[in-house]
Design a protein around this motif. Sequence first.
Motif, PDB file in Angstrom:
ATOM      1  N   LYS A 171       8.970  -4.863   8.838  1.00 50.52           N
ATOM      2  CA  LYS A 171       7.833  -5.020   7.931  1.00 50.52           C
ATOM      3  C   LYS A 171       6.632  -5.594   8.676  1.00 50.52           C
ATOM      4  N   ARG A 189       7.551  -0.823   7.743  1.00 48.58           N
ATOM      5  CA  ARG A 189       8.463  -0.460   6.657  1.00 48.58           C
ATOM      6  C   ARG A 189       9.193   0.835   6.989  1.00 48.58           C
ATOM      7  N   THR A 190       9.574   0.935   8.245  1.00 53.87           N
ATOM      8  CA  THR A 190      10.358   2.064   8.719  1.00 53.87           C
ATOM      9  C   THR A 190      11.624   1.525   9.376  1.00 53.87           C
ATOM     10  N   HIS A 191      12.510   2.434   9.726  1.00 46.98           N
ATOM     11  CA  HIS A 191      13.787   2.056  10.337  1.00 46.98           C
ATOM     12  C   HIS A 191      13.864   2.613  11.758  1.00 46.98           C
ATOM     13  N   GLU A 205      14.901  -3.066   8.281  1.00 47.59           N
ATOM     14  CA  GLU A 205      13.556  -2.583   8.002  1.00 47.59           C
ATOM     15  C   GLU A 205      12.529  -3.493   8.674  1.00 47.59           C
TER      16      GLU A 205
END
Length: 435
Positions: A151, A200-202, A149
């Motif tokens: 951040k 906060r994404t993949h 993740e």
Amino acid sequence: MYYYCDEIDEDSQHNPPGWESHVHPEGAPYFFHPEKRVLTEANLYDETTFVQIHCDIKTIDDFLRAQNIRLPQGADLVLDLLPSPSGGTMTGYYFADYTNRCFFFLDSFDTANTTGCSSVTGVTSIAHVRHEIEANYWYHCFLFPTICELKAEMVDELRDIVLHAMGDVMTSTTSTVPYTAEDLQNILSISNGLRSINCRTHFGGSMCIYSRLMSIFVRQRFLNFHGQPSARLNRDQSAMWVDRMMWHTAWSQFIRKLNDEWQELTLYATVLLNANVAFLAIQSIDRALNEPRSPIQITSYVSTIISIASILLGLLLVRHYRTKAKANSDDAATFLIQRHPTLGLEALAIMYSLPYALLMWAMVSFLAAFTLMCLLESDFSTRSLVIATWIVMAALIGWSIWIITRSSHKPPRKRWMWFNFFRRCSRTSGAIFAC
């Protein structure tokens, strides 16, 4: 071979039971088991491989229960099938801890086997090894980016590193930063782009480039003994190559300067060659073939041969080293290691300086031939004027050489840097420092 669209979509969903298939931004596939927190690059579509991986997972789970070992929360197990020295395959593994930014094993592991520790001497502190462990952790994130993740605070950390590196490169000629100011500006643009996306994404691509950059910067901390009493603050500290470390920016600049210098020397040698040919074509110099060669001709012949040698050697060096500036630091280090077994780097130093040395000898030979012509085939007044001019020119050249060599041997100032600083402070504040 033809497929319908619904057949392609249906076939793409046939993942191994319990596993998710992912594709690295560079194209390599890997699998993730979200329930067991297991990652692998092994081809789980192969039934034999699938069975072996699950047997290995069961073996590790049984060991953890038997030894009552509790793993850190969110730690991932990474498995890979490797060729065995005795034939067949064996399973390699490690655990990745995302909270502490490290990797670990259930068995004893010698940190000297890591890439950094095996190439750097003098590693005695656990805090020092910690940088190498973190660098390998970021490389793990680079291999499996869609699992990690990204951040906002992570991007801010990278931007802080890059901003400091830019200031260091701009204010120091011996910075330990492995990039140029232009490269750092591009990296800053990338980090700003990462900051502008929804963190906060993949996203695999964003995490991939972020992890690669963090791995490089953290490994530089390890190589420079960051946080240690003997921290390397300048890249020429402990010399650029004495400890067998090569800085890519320094190497690239060095090779580019060499190529430019060799090209200039080749041009100068060509001009001198033309001057010798024209000099020998003078009717009073060019004697008949049945007559013995004069000292003037012989000296000009020597100058011509040396000029040709300088041109040939310069062309060969430029041709061979034209692409060396683009080599990475590992290739540059390997190139310097594989040198003459006895002379070492001195052999390179001699070879690199030969075009210049040969050009100087060719120039001296040509001047000798010209001087002989003026002295042997002229009247008294001409000889007197030439000798007087030579004396004045020789004095000016000798004086210039003395000034250059004298100014190139400046006493070291770093040793007295802090003493001078405190002395200035004492004059300003009235403080007294006693030794």
